[in-house]
Design an enzyme around this catalytic site. Structure first.
Site, PDB file in Angstrom:
ATOM      1  N   GLY A  71       0.827  -1.194   0.000  1.00  0.00           N
ATOM      2  CA  GLY A  71       0.000   0.000   0.000  1.00  0.00           C
ATOM      3  C   GLY A  71       0.865   1.248   0.000  1.00  0.00           C
ATOM      4  N   GLY A 119       0.403  -5.235   0.502  1.00  0.00           N
ATOM      5  CA  GLY A 119      -0.768  -5.170  -0.358  1.00  0.00           C
ATOM      6  C   GLY A 119      -0.583  -5.870  -1.681  1.00  0.00           C
ATOM      7  N   GLU A 142       5.432  -6.169   7.601  1.00  0.00           N
ATOM      8  CA  GLU A 142       4.788  -5.075   8.344  1.00  0.00           C
ATOM      9  C   GLU A 142       5.372  -4.808   9.724  1.00  0.00           C
ATOM     10  OE1 GLU A 142       2.069  -6.219   5.087  1.00  0.00           O
ATOM     11  OE2 GLU A 142       3.268  -7.339   6.552  1.00  0.00           O
ATOM     12  N   ASP A 150      -1.604  -7.714   7.047  1.00  0.00           N
ATOM     13  CA  ASP A 150      -3.023  -7.530   6.765  1.00  0.00           C
ATOM     14  C   ASP A 150      -3.322  -8.070   5.370  1.00  0.00           C
ATOM     15  OD1 ASP A 150      -1.697  -5.464   5.379  1.00  0.00           O
ATOM     16  OD2 ASP A 150      -3.366  -4.069   5.625  1.00  0.00           O
TER      17      ASP A 150
END
Length: 359
Positions: A71, A119, A142, A150
């Site tokens: 992301g 992402g 992360e 995520d």
């Protein structure tokens, strides 16, 4: 540039023969996903799902360096600093897209060449046909920015054999092709120089007919040989005990893993371990994404996310000042707050789990 222009430029769409092609097109940012890009991809999948001329969807990344590095964390950093809600809105749509990809009714072929992180994993590894190459670097890194895996990452890692997913989630180390195949984040190895021919062939033939012409055996990976110490060390109940076991394992690779873990956010490490263990019992991907949404939203108000992005991406001093600074200072209540219900802000996904597809 209008939002429509930005979407058209950052995600390129075309159809040819029996296939539809989706190219993430932010090569200078390693094709990092923006909210506009997520919406553009979702709209394209809607169109192609109902187009009888489209039999296969192919996703790739522009620039030759990778499919997608994750992301747009610079935007997330700015939003977290200002106390905004743009990141929560982005994740809501992104996680819905991840779930949609997992149950897409047509073959979704992800060319996971080069860097595929965060992402980028979410937009590829939930697909039905996942191709890696000798250049693939697949990771959920992360914890190094004070965040938690995520985009369904905890779901995928929890399904990996033994404790490989725990190792990958805590350390954030990248996987090559063979290790991604072993861990269930990819399905096939195709040499990078064969990807253009593979993509072109899908315009004329079915996935089941095209794949055998291009799939090869992946070069040897690392994780299979390390399973014994990984499964023993990461089966521990706490991050502290995992680190102790790694340091006592007597192998350089285990010691290196311990040192890698100790450089990450202590809070993110403990929340990641809890998220992975919970994911094993939650059931389908949708339930895990709902949990991840709670965790991600909680991270926005935690100090380590802003600090981690500052240190690794904004100022690049690689010297994050985590708060709390040690694992011992992170208590059960500190971890529990990341899993607290969001009330009216909850992400609620469809009850249907991803369906098995024969491609």
């Amino acid at each position: 540039m209008t939002p429509t222009d930005e979407a058209a430029d950052s995600v390129l769409l075309r159809t040819e023969g029996r296939a539809a092609y989706l190219t993430l097109n932010r090569p200078k940012a390693l094709n990092a996903l923006s909210h506009t890009m997520v919406r553009r991809v979702d709209e394209a999948l809607t169109t192609w799902e109902h187009d009888p001329a489209v039999e296969t969807v192919v996703i790739t990344g522009a620039g030759g360096r990778g499919l997608c590095a994750g992301g747009d964390i610079r935007s997330i950093h700015a939003d977290a600093r200002s106390g905004g809600d743009a990141s929560a809105a982005f994740w809501r749509d992104e996680y819905r897209l991840n779930a949609r990809i997992a149950r897409y009714p047509k073959p979704y072929v992800a060319l996971m060449d080069g860097i595929v992180m965060g992402g980028g994993v979410g937009i590829s590894a939930h697909g039905s046909v996942r191709i890696v190459t000798e250049r693939s670097k697949v990771a959920m890194p992360e914890t190094g920015i004070g965040f938690v895996p995520d985009v369904g990452g905890t779901y995928l890692l929890a399904l990996a054999p033994g404790e490989l997913g725990t190792h990958l989630g805590l350390t954030g180390v990248p996987m090559g092709a063979a290790d991604a195949l072993l861990c269930g984040l990819a399905d096939h190895f195709v040499p990078a120089d064969a990807l253009p021919a593979l993509a072109a062939d899908l315009a004329a033939g079915a996935v089941s007919d095209v794949l055998p012409r291009h799939v090869r055996e992946a070069p040897e990976g690392r994780l299979a040989a390390d399973r014994e110490w990984i499964d023993h060390c990461y089966a521990a109940d706490t991050v502290e005990e995992i680190v102790d076991r790694l340091l006592a394992a007597g192998t350089p690779a285990a010691k290196e893993a311990a040192e890698t873990i100790l450089a990450k956010s202590p809070t993110a490490l403990k929340v990641t371990l809890a998220a992975l263990r919970r994911a094993r019992d939650l059931g389908p991907l949708e339930r895990v994404l709902e949990q991840e949404y709670r965790v991600s939203c909680a991270a926005l108000s935690a100090p380590d996310l802003v600090e981690g992005i500052r240190a690794q991406v904004i100022e690049k001093d690689r010297a994050p000042r985590w708060s709390p600074a040690t694992l011992a200072e992170v208590g059960e209540a500190d971890v529990a707050r990341f899993f607290a219900p969001l009330g009216a802000r909850e992400l609620s996904l469809a009850d249907n789990a991803p369906q098995e597809v024969p491609w």
